[in-house]
Design an enzyme around this catalytic site. Structure first.
Site, PDB file in Angstrom:
ATOM      1  N   GLU A 143      -3.401   7.593  -5.460  1.00 11.80           N
ATOM      2  CA  GLU A 143      -3.540   6.924  -6.755  1.00 11.80           C
ATOM      3  C   GLU A 143      -4.741   7.480  -7.497  1.00 11.80           C
ATOM      4  O   GLU A 143      -5.831   7.526  -6.928  1.00 11.80           O
ATOM      5  CB  GLU A 143      -3.671   5.413  -6.557  1.00 11.80           C
ATOM      6  CG  GLU A 143      -2.402   4.802  -6.013  1.00 11.80           C
ATOM      7  CD  GLU A 143      -2.494   3.291  -5.834  1.00 11.80           C
ATOM      8  OE1 GLU A 143      -3.608   2.746  -5.833  1.00 11.80           O
ATOM      9  OE2 GLU A 143      -1.439   2.669  -5.705  1.00 11.80           O
ATOM     10  N   ARG A 172       0.861  -1.191   0.000  1.00 12.84           N
ATOM     11  CA  ARG A 172       0.000   0.000   0.000  1.00 12.84           C
ATOM     12  C   ARG A 172       0.888   1.228   0.000  1.00 12.84           C
ATOM     13  O   ARG A 172       1.886   1.300   0.714  1.00 12.84           O
ATOM     14  CB  ARG A 172      -0.918   0.016   1.228  1.00 12.84           C
ATOM     15  CG  ARG A 172      -1.926  -1.116   1.247  1.00 12.84           C
ATOM     16  CD  ARG A 172      -2.988  -0.911   0.167  1.00 12.84           C
ATOM     17  NE  ARG A 172      -3.948  -1.990   0.123  1.00 12.84           N
ATOM     18  CZ  ARG A 172      -3.993  -2.926  -0.817  1.00 12.84           C
ATOM     19  NH1 ARG A 172      -3.103  -2.937  -1.778  1.00 12.84           N
ATOM     20  NH2 ARG A 172      -4.922  -3.848  -0.796  1.00 12.84           N
ATOM     21  N   HIS A 180      -0.442  -0.890 -10.333  1.00 13.79           N
ATOM     22  CA  HIS A 180      -1.148  -1.624  -9.273  1.00 13.79           C
ATOM     23  C   HIS A 180      -2.501  -2.159  -9.763  1.00 13.79           C
ATOM     24  O   HIS A 180      -3.534  -1.949  -9.136  1.00 13.79           O
ATOM     25  CB  HIS A 180      -1.347  -0.719  -8.045  1.00 13.79           C
ATOM     26  CG  HIS A 180      -1.605  -1.486  -6.778  1.00 13.79           C
ATOM     27  ND1 HIS A 180      -0.680  -2.311  -6.207  1.00 13.79           N
ATOM     28  CD2 HIS A 180      -2.691  -1.545  -5.967  1.00 13.79           C
ATOM     29  CE1 HIS A 180      -1.184  -2.842  -5.103  1.00 13.79           C
ATOM     30  NE2 HIS A 180      -2.387  -2.398  -4.935  1.00 13.79           N
TER      31      HIS A 180
END
Length: 184
Positions: free
Chosen positions: A129, A100, A151
């Site tokens: 993000e 994370r 990701h």
């Protein structure tokens, strides 16, 4: 060349960290793990392996050629990797975050990367993000020693099917009174 190199795992005794070890050991890497308990859980498959050692977190940062973050994000881990930890690393080391984004203090990382404190960082996740296109934090895009990926590994059909299967297995285990994927 990674044979003989040291891989430090933050959160290395969990499922993901163990899978990383499964890949790293056959490649000839030495493994350092930081653990809140100071040891691997009893019965862990690498508990007595000669290439795996549990060390204090500062030692892990100092001794590793690669530091891989594999822990969950919570109040204790948020910004737990900051300027102090990065400056402990070897100048030839790489920091890898597939966990994370907020585990790393991204502003501190940007400062350290601009100063070439370590060789590089590979980030599959960022604190915000997607990372901002301009303003605070946007510098991360232009750093030659930072490698960004989006990701999105979970978006593959196979990955989502595995997640559904794991959820079904967890529900079945719960009904049977068994513990699965327990986080202590």
């Amino acid at each position: 060349e990674i044979t003989g190199k040291t891989l430090g795992l933050i959160g290395g005794s969990g499922t993901i960290g163990t899978c990383v070890i499964d890949v790293a050991i056959p490649l000839g890497m030495k493994i350092l793990i930081s653990s809140r308990a100071g040891r691997l859980p009893p019965g862990h498959k690498y508990e007595n392996h000669p290439s795996v050692k549990v060390v204090p977190t500062d030692d892990l940062f100092r001794q590793s050629d690669f530091v891989s973050i594999n822990c969950p994000l919570n109040a204790q881990t948020r910004h737990s990797v900051g300027e102090r930890e990065i400056r402990l690393m070897k100048p030839t080391a790489f920091l890898i975050n597939t966990a994370r984004g907020a585990i790393i203090d991204e502003a501190a990382l940007i400062r350290c990367m601009k100063d070439n404190v370590i060789a590089g960082a590979g980030l599959d996740t960022q604190e915000v993000e997607p990372p901002p296109a301009d303003g605070p934090g946007s510098e991360i895009w232009s750093l030659d020693n930072v490698f960004l990926t989006p990701h999105i590994g979970w978006r593959r059909l196979e990955t989502r099917q595995r997640l559904v299967d794991m959820t079904a297995d967890n529900i079945e285990a719960y009904i049977k009174g068994e513990s699965v994927n327990v986080v202590n």
